[in-house]
Design a protein around this motif. Structure first.
Motif, PDB file in Angstrom:
ATOM      1  N   PRO A  33      43.128 -78.041 -55.648  1.00  0.00           N
ATOM      2  CA  PRO A  33      44.516 -78.225 -55.200  1.00  0.00           C
ATOM      3  C   PRO A  33      45.327 -79.163 -56.095  1.00  0.00           C
ATOM      4  N   LEU A  34      44.723 -80.274 -56.532  1.00  0.00           N
ATOM      5  CA  LEU A  34      45.456 -81.174 -57.416  1.00  0.00           C
ATOM      6  C   LEU A  34      45.706 -80.529 -58.777  1.00  0.00           C
ATOM      7  N   GLY A  35      44.717 -79.731 -59.244  1.00  0.00           N
ATOM      8  CA  GLY A  35      44.832 -79.114 -60.557  1.00  0.00           C
ATOM      9  C   GLY A  35      45.915 -78.066 -60.664  1.00  0.00           C
ATOM     10  N   ARG A  36      46.487 -77.638 -59.537  1.00  0.00           N
ATOM     11  CA  ARG A  36      47.573 -76.663 -59.598  1.00  0.00           C
ATOM     12  C   ARG A  36      48.876 -77.267 -60.100  1.00  0.00           C
ATOM     13  N   GLN A  37      48.973 -78.596 -60.059  1.00  0.00           N
ATOM     14  CA  GLN A  37      50.199 -79.208 -60.573  1.00  0.00           C
ATOM     15  C   GLN A  37      49.979 -80.519 -61.314  1.00  0.00           C
ATOM     16  N   PHE A  38      48.714 -80.941 -61.451  1.00  0.00           N
ATOM     17  CA  PHE A  38      48.416 -82.155 -62.203  1.00  0.00           C
ATOM     18  C   PHE A  38      47.316 -81.893 -63.223  1.00  0.00           C
ATOM     19  N   HIS A  39      47.329 -82.692 -64.281  1.00  0.00           N
ATOM     20  CA  HIS A  39      46.166 -82.816 -65.154  1.00  0.00           C
ATOM     21  C   HIS A  39      45.238 -83.823 -64.479  1.00  0.00           C
ATOM     22  N   VAL A  40      44.048 -83.386 -64.111  1.00  0.00           N
ATOM     23  CA  VAL A  40      43.150 -84.201 -63.289  1.00  0.00           C
ATOM     24  C   VAL A  40      41.961 -84.692 -64.116  1.00  0.00           C
ATOM     25  N   LEU A  41      41.729 -85.999 -64.071  1.00  0.00           N
ATOM     26  CA  LEU A  41      40.544 -86.603 -64.664  1.00  0.00           C
ATOM     27  C   LEU A  41      39.800 -87.367 -63.568  1.00  0.00           C
ATOM     28  N   ALA A  42      38.480 -87.367 -63.635  1.00  0.00           N
ATOM     29  CA  ALA A  42      37.663 -88.137 -62.694  1.00  0.00           C
ATOM     30  C   ALA A  42      36.408 -88.600 -63.422  1.00  0.00           C
ATOM     31  N   LEU A  43      35.971 -89.804 -63.135  1.00  0.00           N
ATOM     32  CA  LEU A  43      34.783 -90.336 -63.795  1.00  0.00           C
ATOM     33  C   LEU A  43      33.829 -90.916 -62.772  1.00  0.00           C
ATOM     34  N   ASP A  44      32.550 -90.980 -63.157  1.00  0.00           N
ATOM     35  CA  ASP A  44      31.546 -91.699 -62.373  1.00  0.00           C
ATOM     36  C   ASP A  44      31.586 -93.166 -62.797  1.00  0.00           C
ATOM     37  N   HIS A  45      31.747 -94.063 -61.832  1.00  0.00           N
ATOM     38  CA  HIS A  45      31.779 -95.485 -62.162  1.00  0.00           C
ATOM     39  C   HIS A  45      30.390 -95.974 -62.597  1.00  0.00           C
ATOM     40  N   ARG A  46      30.373 -97.127 -63.152  1.00  0.00           N
ATOM     41  CA  ARG A  46      29.139 -97.715 -63.680  1.00  0.00           C
ATOM     42  C   ARG A  46      28.042 -97.740 -62.608  1.00  0.00           C
ATOM     43  N   GLY A  47      26.876 -97.249 -62.985  1.00  0.00           N
ATOM     44  CA  GLY A  47      25.743 -97.236 -62.074  1.00  0.00           C
ATOM     45  C   GLY A  47      25.775 -96.151 -61.032  1.00  0.00           C
ATOM     46  N   HIS A  48      26.858 -95.415 -60.944  1.00  0.00           N
ATOM     47  CA  HIS A  48      27.026 -94.340 -59.962  1.00  0.00           C
ATOM     48  C   HIS A  48      26.918 -92.989 -60.656  1.00  0.00           C
ATOM     49  N   GLY A  49      26.206 -92.064 -60.027  1.00  0.00           N
ATOM     50  CA  GLY A  49      26.098 -90.728 -60.597  1.00  0.00           C
ATOM     51  C   GLY A  49      25.591 -90.774 -62.023  1.00  0.00           C
ATOM     52  N   GLN A  50      26.379 -90.243 -62.949  1.00  0.00           N
ATOM     53  CA  GLN A  50      26.021 -90.246 -64.360  1.00  0.00           C
ATOM     54  C   GLN A  50      26.801 -91.309 -65.141  1.00  0.00           C
ATOM     55  N   GLY A  51      27.299 -92.309 -64.430  1.00  0.00           N
ATOM     56  CA  GLY A  51      28.063 -93.370 -65.070  1.00  0.00           C
ATOM     57  C   GLY A  51      27.197 -94.261 -65.945  1.00  0.00           C
ATOM     58  N   ILE A  52      27.858 -95.141 -66.705  1.00  0.00           N
ATOM     59  CA  ILE A  52      27.177 -96.071 -67.612  1.00  0.00           C
ATOM     60  C   ILE A  52      26.154 -96.889 -66.838  1.00  0.00           C
ATOM     61  N   ARG A  53      24.950 -97.002 -67.391  1.00  0.00           N
ATOM     62  CA  ARG A  53      23.886 -97.775 -66.742  1.00  0.00           C
ATOM     63  C   ARG A  53      24.010 -99.248 -67.118  1.00  0.00           C
ATOM     64  N   VAL A  54      24.264-100.085 -66.098  1.00  0.00           N
ATOM     65  CA  VAL A  54      24.444-101.517 -66.338  1.00  0.00           C
ATOM     66  C   VAL A  54      23.504-102.355 -65.480  1.00  0.00           C
ATOM     67  N   GLY A  55      22.639-101.717 -64.687  1.00  0.00           N
ATOM     68  CA  GLY A  55      21.758-102.468 -63.806  1.00  0.00           C
ATOM     69  C   GLY A  55      22.562-103.283 -62.808  1.00  0.00           C
ATOM     70  N   ALA A  56      22.221-104.560 -62.684  1.00  0.00           N
ATOM     71  CA  ALA A  56      22.908-105.421 -61.723  1.00  0.00           C
ATOM     72  C   ALA A  56      24.169-106.052 -62.310  1.00  0.00           C
ATOM     73  N   ARG A  57      24.535-105.687 -63.531  1.00  0.00           N
ATOM     74  CA  ARG A  57      25.705-106.288 -64.191  1.00  0.00           C
ATOM     75  C   ARG A  57      26.966-105.466 -63.907  1.00  0.00           C
ATOM     76  N   PHE A  58      27.210-105.185 -62.657  1.00  0.00           N
ATOM     77  CA  PHE A  58      28.366-104.381 -62.248  1.00  0.00           C
ATOM     78  C   PHE A  58      29.565-105.279 -61.996  1.00  0.00           C
ATOM     79  N   ARG A  59      30.703-104.937 -62.616  1.00  0.00           N
ATOM     80  CA  ARG A  59      31.955-105.664 -62.389  1.00  0.00           C
ATOM     81  C   ARG A  59      33.079-104.665 -62.154  1.00  0.00           C
ATOM     82  N   LEU A  60      33.869-104.897 -61.120  1.00  0.00           N
ATOM     83  CA  LEU A  60      34.999-104.017 -60.845  1.00  0.00           C
ATOM     84  C   LEU A  60      35.999-104.018 -61.996  1.00  0.00           C
ATOM     85  N   ALA A  61      36.172-105.173 -62.644  1.00  0.00           N
ATOM     86  CA  ALA A  61      37.102-105.249 -63.772  1.00  0.00           C
ATOM     87  C   ALA A  61      36.653-104.344 -64.908  1.00  0.00           C
ATOM     88  N   ASP A  62      35.343-104.257 -65.146  1.00  0.00           N
ATOM     89  CA  ASP A  62      34.843-103.358 -66.186  1.00  0.00           C
ATOM     90  C   ASP A  62      35.161-101.911 -65.837  1.00  0.00           C
TER      91      ASP A  62
END
Length: 268
Positions: A33-62
């Motif tokens: 539905p969003l793609g019908r009128q927007f260019h849509v990007l989505a990412l996996d955050h650090r440590g989530h799904g296929q996101g960057i592996r950082v172990g316990a060094r997770f920061r929201l600012a990063d």
């Protein structure tokens, strides 16, 4: 990373998922539905799904910096940041740290902070330990628990199996660190400075982030518009038929007010 090209010249929305989820689990009903009128990007955050592996060094600012890095890689100058639950603080921080890049905000099922009341303080003080302990729980038991939770909320067996596979992709150490970071987050001191069009999608039956806290977030942002949706904290996936139309309306409203979408653009 997920991408939907959208119509030629469409404005970009970047979707930011919640704690313990990933881009697909949080947003799979919304991509089309969003793609019908927007260019849509989505990412996996650090440590989530296929996101960057950082172990316990997770920061929201990063994570907020990752959003802008993704935009750079995709050649996107300005975008609307759309955050759900934990994605809300990440969206807020993206604006706070990179104000020239964020054209607008859509904040869903989220808040200025997550430790306001006694109940929430208790939850966020013990949640990191609970998540960390999960990594020492036998795999078979973890799978059984996940199967029970998912089956109670999703009646379609293929969807249950897919959701379980996606849940297993995340790193328990990162989830524990993310839970702690979320409990420490607060934008109270600066959220009133937000100067871009903002929409708050308010989940009316939310027990994880109470509706009154979502309303306080909206009240704190000058000119923010509220888009209520009848659902709980999992409405983005479990009750998506109610959630997605509201999300699309909120994104359209922000994009129009930001001047990145033409007012005569057809509604979905």
């Amino acid at each position: 990373m997920r991408e939907v090209a959208g119509p030629p010249g469409a404005p970009t929305v970047i979707l930011l998922h919640g704690l313990g989820a990933n881009a697909d689990l949080n947003w799979f009903p919304s991509f089309g539905p969003l793609g019908r009128q927007f260019h849509v990007l989505a990412l996996d955050h650090r440590g989530h799904g296929q996101g960057i592996r950082v172990g316990a060094r997770f920061r929201l600012a990063d994570c907020a910096d990752d959003v802008v890095a993704l935009a750079d890689v995709c050649g996107v100058d300005r975008f609307v940041a759309v955050g759900y639950s934990m994605g809300g603080p990440i969206a807020q921080l993206t604006w706070h740290r990179h104000r020239d890049r964020v054209a607008g905000l859509v904040l869903c099922a989220t808040s200025r902070d997550f430790r306001g009341g006694p109940r929430e303080r208790v939850v966020f003080s013990v949640l990191p330990g609970i998540v960390a302990a999960a990594q020492f729980t036998p795999l078979a038991l973890r799978q059984q628990l996940m199967r029970r939770v998912v089956s109670e909320r999703e009646e379609d067996p293929p969807t249950r199996r897919w959701a379980m596979r996606e849940l297993r992709r995340s790193d328990p150490a990162s989830l524990a660190s993310a839970a702690g970071a979320l409990g420490r987050f607060s934008s109270r001191e600066w959220i009133g400075e937000v100067d871009v069009p903002t929409a708050v999608v308010l989940t009316l039956r939310d027990q994880a982030v109470p509706p009154h806290r979502q309303q306080k977030l909206a009240d704190a942002i000058p000119g923010a518009q509220v888009f209520p949706v009848d659902g709980d904290h999992l409405v983005c996936a479990i009750g998506w038929r109610r959630f997605v139309p509201v999300l699309v309306d909120a994104c359209r409203s922000v994009a129009k007010r930001a001047g990145v979408i033409q007012k005569g653009a057809p509604a979905v």
